[in-house]
Design a protein around this motif. Structure first.
Motif, short mmCIF file in Angstrom:
data_model
loop_
_atom_site.label_atom_id
_atom_site.label_comp_id
_atom_site.label_asym_id
_atom_site.label_seq_id
_atom_site.Cartn_x
_atom_site.Cartn_y
_atom_site.Cartn_z
N GLY A 4 82.75 10.89 20.99
CA GLY A 4 81.66 9.95 20.77
C GLY A 4 80.55 10.63 19.99
O GLY A 4 80.56 11.85 19.83
N PRO A 5 79.58 9.84 19.50
CA PRO A 5 78.51 10.41 18.69
C PRO A 5 77.66 11.41 19.48
O PRO A 5 77.67 11.38 20.71
CB PRO A 5 77.66 9.19 18.31
CG PRO A 5 78.44 8.00 18.70
CD PRO A 5 79.44 8.40 19.70
N CYS B 226 75.84 11.16 23.28
CA CYS B 226 76.35 10.00 24.02
C CYS B 226 76.69 10.35 25.47
O CYS B 226 77.08 9.49 26.24
CB CYS B 226 77.57 9.42 23.32
SG CYS B 226 79.02 10.47 23.40
N HIS C 63 84.20 16.01 18.68
CA HIS C 63 83.55 14.94 17.93
C HIS C 63 84.38 14.60 16.70
O HIS C 63 83.95 13.90 15.81
CB HIS C 63 82.11 15.29 17.57
CG HIS C 63 82.00 16.54 16.75
ND1 HIS C 63 81.28 17.63 17.15
CD2 HIS C 63 82.55 16.86 15.57
CE1 HIS C 63 81.41 18.57 16.25
NE2 HIS C 63 82.16 18.14 15.28
N ARG D 55 79.74 5.79 24.00
CA ARG D 55 78.56 5.52 23.18
C ARG D 55 77.39 5.24 24.10
O ARG D 55 77.53 4.49 25.05
CB ARG D 55 78.80 4.32 22.27
CG ARG D 55 77.58 4.06 21.36
CD ARG D 55 77.77 2.84 20.50
NE ARG D 55 77.87 1.63 21.32
CZ ARG D 55 77.80 0.39 20.81
NH1 ARG D 55 77.65 0.22 19.52
NH2 ARG D 55 77.90 -0.64 21.59
N HIS D 56 76.24 5.85 23.81
CA HIS D 56 75.02 5.67 24.63
C HIS D 56 75.32 5.78 26.12
O HIS D 56 74.84 4.97 26.91
CB HIS D 56 74.38 4.30 24.36
CG HIS D 56 74.05 4.05 22.92
ND1 HIS D 56 73.62 5.05 22.07
CD2 HIS D 56 74.09 2.92 22.18
CE1 HIS D 56 73.42 4.53 20.87
NE2 HIS D 56 73.70 3.25 20.90
N ILE E 227 83.46 3.20 26.20
CA ILE E 227 83.79 2.00 25.44
C ILE E 227 85.28 1.68 25.53
O ILE E 227 85.67 0.56 25.76
CB ILE E 227 83.38 2.16 23.94
CG1 ILE E 227 81.90 2.56 23.84
CG2 ILE E 227 83.67 0.90 23.17
CD1 ILE E 227 80.92 1.49 24.25
N PHE F 16 82.81 -1.15 17.77
CA PHE F 16 82.39 0.24 17.65
C PHE F 16 83.57 1.19 17.53
O PHE F 16 83.51 2.20 16.82
CB PHE F 16 81.52 0.62 18.86
CG PHE F 16 81.23 2.08 18.93
CD1 PHE F 16 80.37 2.69 18.03
CD2 PHE F 16 81.83 2.87 19.91
CE1 PHE F 16 80.11 4.05 18.10
CE2 PHE F 16 81.58 4.23 19.97
CZ PHE F 16 80.71 4.81 19.08
N PHE G 137 84.09 3.74 14.66
CA PHE G 137 84.08 5.18 14.93
C PHE G 137 85.32 5.87 14.37
O PHE G 137 85.22 6.96 13.81
CB PHE G 137 83.97 5.45 16.43
CG PHE G 137 83.79 6.90 16.75
CD1 PHE G 137 82.53 7.48 16.72
CD2 PHE G 137 84.88 7.71 17.05
CE1 PHE G 137 82.36 8.83 16.99
CE2 PHE G 137 84.71 9.06 17.32
CZ PHE G 137 83.45 9.61 17.29
#
Ligand SMILES: Nc1ncnc2c1ncn2[C@@H]1O[C@H](COP(=O)(O)OP(=O)(O)OP(=O)(O)O)[C@@H](O)[C@H]1O
Ligand SMILES: [Mg+2]
Lengths: 323, 162
Positions: free
Chosen positions: A35-36, A39, A195, A211-212, A216, A232, A236
């Motif tokens: 994930g980014p 996150c 990542h 995410r956040h 997900i 997303f 991604f």
């Protein structure tokens, strides 16, 4: 084996780093957390070995909450590769690598063999580096020592936080392959932060995409690529997700559902049946002819493969839910 | 450190007089011990506190107990600062030890003390130089010990920052 049950993490009462994450990791499974940046991957990982407390929910290891284990004993059974390698500057490479066996009180002979084995594994000369200190190594070498240190006492569980992040592509690929090789032999349960979606697709049995602070999608690489369940996810993994999914399959996999034309002429470009579809396609695109020859391990021709057949196979896979 | 040494010696005279030790070796010894605590404790604290948090994290993460972490990781990495504190304390003590001659504790300070009262400048200079040489020699020996005790990395740090 490791069950995340509605796990949340809040720092200082207001930073919500992980939100209500639930999923299960089976014994021997290789799970990639991806994930980014920011996150909550590291936060989630560190709750497993209790370097961070769990704010809400629970993480259950073999039926017992990680909160109820003796932290020190538990951590010795979980290899931990820290994101920034965290080698001990005051110890030689040998002492760094062998720190857990030392804490566990292994005998000398066993330790020496293990040190040799681990250094060979990560591709560093055991004798050359033995008496050196971490600052005398390059960043990539330090990172490899970090991996060796985590593997040292052969722990059944590995928690790895971007272990191959600082490596150049060649070493990175080699370590990935080595690691997959070890994994096939010893079947550790691995939670691996990355990542890099290519790394995730290559290494993982399952991918947990975050995410956040939210989970997900938790799925096989094939489903993440071919059946994204959220906008997303497709964003991604990238627009080339179908192309990426091709590295999951070999020509041999294709042969299971598609019959090749067995009429082979000797002039064609050749690929082995173990080649990934992605590489086979690349070879196909680079030749002038519309076909390539497929051979088995003993170089016996099997048949000819065309782009149309690859497309046909991919459509087949995209059609299958829950591969 | 904020209390001047001569004042501390002065304060201790009435206190220790109650056990008949107001002047002489004991008050000087107590003062030296008190004065050496400050640089040593402060430096040890700073050395351990300033350790890269990733390293402490790694120590916890691989399953070290608090004591193992302290003995195998924190103290060795704080060693240059701890040794610097010990060196400061030692040199400081040699200086204060000379002053302690004023309360009759003896030692090299006696030369300076008597030299001043007899206005014999040679005696004062001989006393002062002896104290200085003692301080330099002891500091050099401690520095050699420090170099032996601390691995390359930590030493280099010290060399760069000093
Ligand atoms: N000790 C902490 N105190 C307060 N906030 C923290 C702490 N550690 C992490 N955070 C915050 O929690 C969130 C998640 O951080 P985390 O390190 O888990 O992300 P990550 O997914 O590992 O990111 P990266 O890919 O950059 O390593 C971030 O917003 C971060 O700022
Ligand atoms: Mg992280």
């Amino acid at each position: 084996m490791i069950k995340f049950q509605n796990v949340s993490k809040t720092y200082n009462g207001n930073v919500k780093a992980v939100k209500d994450v639930s999923f299960n990791i089976e014994a021997g499974e290789f799970v990639i957390l991806i994930g980014p940046s920011g996150c909550g991957k590291t936060s989630l990982l560190r709750m497993v070995n209790q370097l961070e407390t769990i704010t809400e929910g629970d993480i259950v290891l073999n039926g017992k909450s990680v909160r109820d284990f003796n932290k020190i004993e538990m951590r010795r059974k979980m290899g931990y590769v820290i994101q920034s390698n965290g080698l001990f500057p005051n110890m030689t490479i040998e002492d760094n690598v062998m720190i857990v066996p030392n804490l566990l009180g292994w005998d000398k002979v066993k330790k020496r063999q293990r040190y040799q084995y681990l250094m060979d594994l990560i591709g560093l000369n055991p004798d050359e580096y033995k008496k050196r200190y971490p600052h005398q190594l390059s960043g990539g070498q330090q990172q490899r020592i970090g991996v060796a240190r985590a593997l040292a006492a052969d722990p059944p569980i590995m928690l790895m936080d971007e272990p191959f992040g600082a490596l150049d592509p060649i070493i990175r690929t080699r370590l990935q392959d080595e690691f997959l090789q070890i994994q096939r032999e010893v079947q550790k349960t691995i939670l691996f932060v990355s990542h890099d979606i290519d790394e995730a697709v290559k290494m993982g049995d399952k991918i947990a995409l975050m995410r956040h602070g939210e989970l997900i999608q938790y799925d096989t690489p094939a489903n993440i690529l071919l059946h994204p369940r959220h906008e997303f996810v497709s964003e991604f993994v990238g627009e080339d997700r179908v192309l990426k999914s091709m590295s999951l399959y070999t020509v041999k996999d294709l042969l299971e559902s598609i019959t090749l034309d067995t009429n082979v002429s000797s002039t064609q470009q050749t690929v082995h049946e173990q080649t990934t579809l992605r590489n086979a396609l690349s070879v196909l695109l680079s030749t002038n002819s519309q076909k390539i020859k497929v051979v088995d391990i003993e170089e016996r021709p099997i048949g000819t493969l065309t782009i149309d057949q690859i497309e046909q196979f991919l459509q087949l896979k995209a059609g299958q839910k829950g591969a | 450190m904020t209390i001047p040494s001569i004042a501390l010696l002065g304060i201790m005279i009435p206190i220790l007089s109650t056990i008949g030790q107001g002047i002489g070796f004991l008050p000087a010894f107590i003062a030296l011990v008190l004065y050496s605590q400050l640089p040593i404790i402060r430096n040890t604290y700073a050395g351990i506190n300033n350790l890269d948090p990733n390293i402490r994290d790694a120590a916890n993460g691989i399953g070290m107990s608090t004591w193992q972490r302290l003995l195998k990781v924190e103290i060795p990495n704080a060693m240059p600062l701890i040794m610097a504190g010990i060196r400061t304390a030692t040199v400081l003590n040699i200086g204060i030890g000379a002053i302690a001659a004023f309360i009759g504790a003896g030692g090299l300070g006696v030369l300076i003390n008597q030299g001043i009262s007899r206005t014999n400048s040679t005696m004062v200079i001989v006393g002062a130089i002896s104290v200085s040489i003692l301080a330099i020699v002891v500091d050099t020996i401690l520095k050699m010990i420090q170099n032996k005790l601390t691995p390359i990395k930590v030493n280099q740090h010290k060399e760069v920052s000093s």
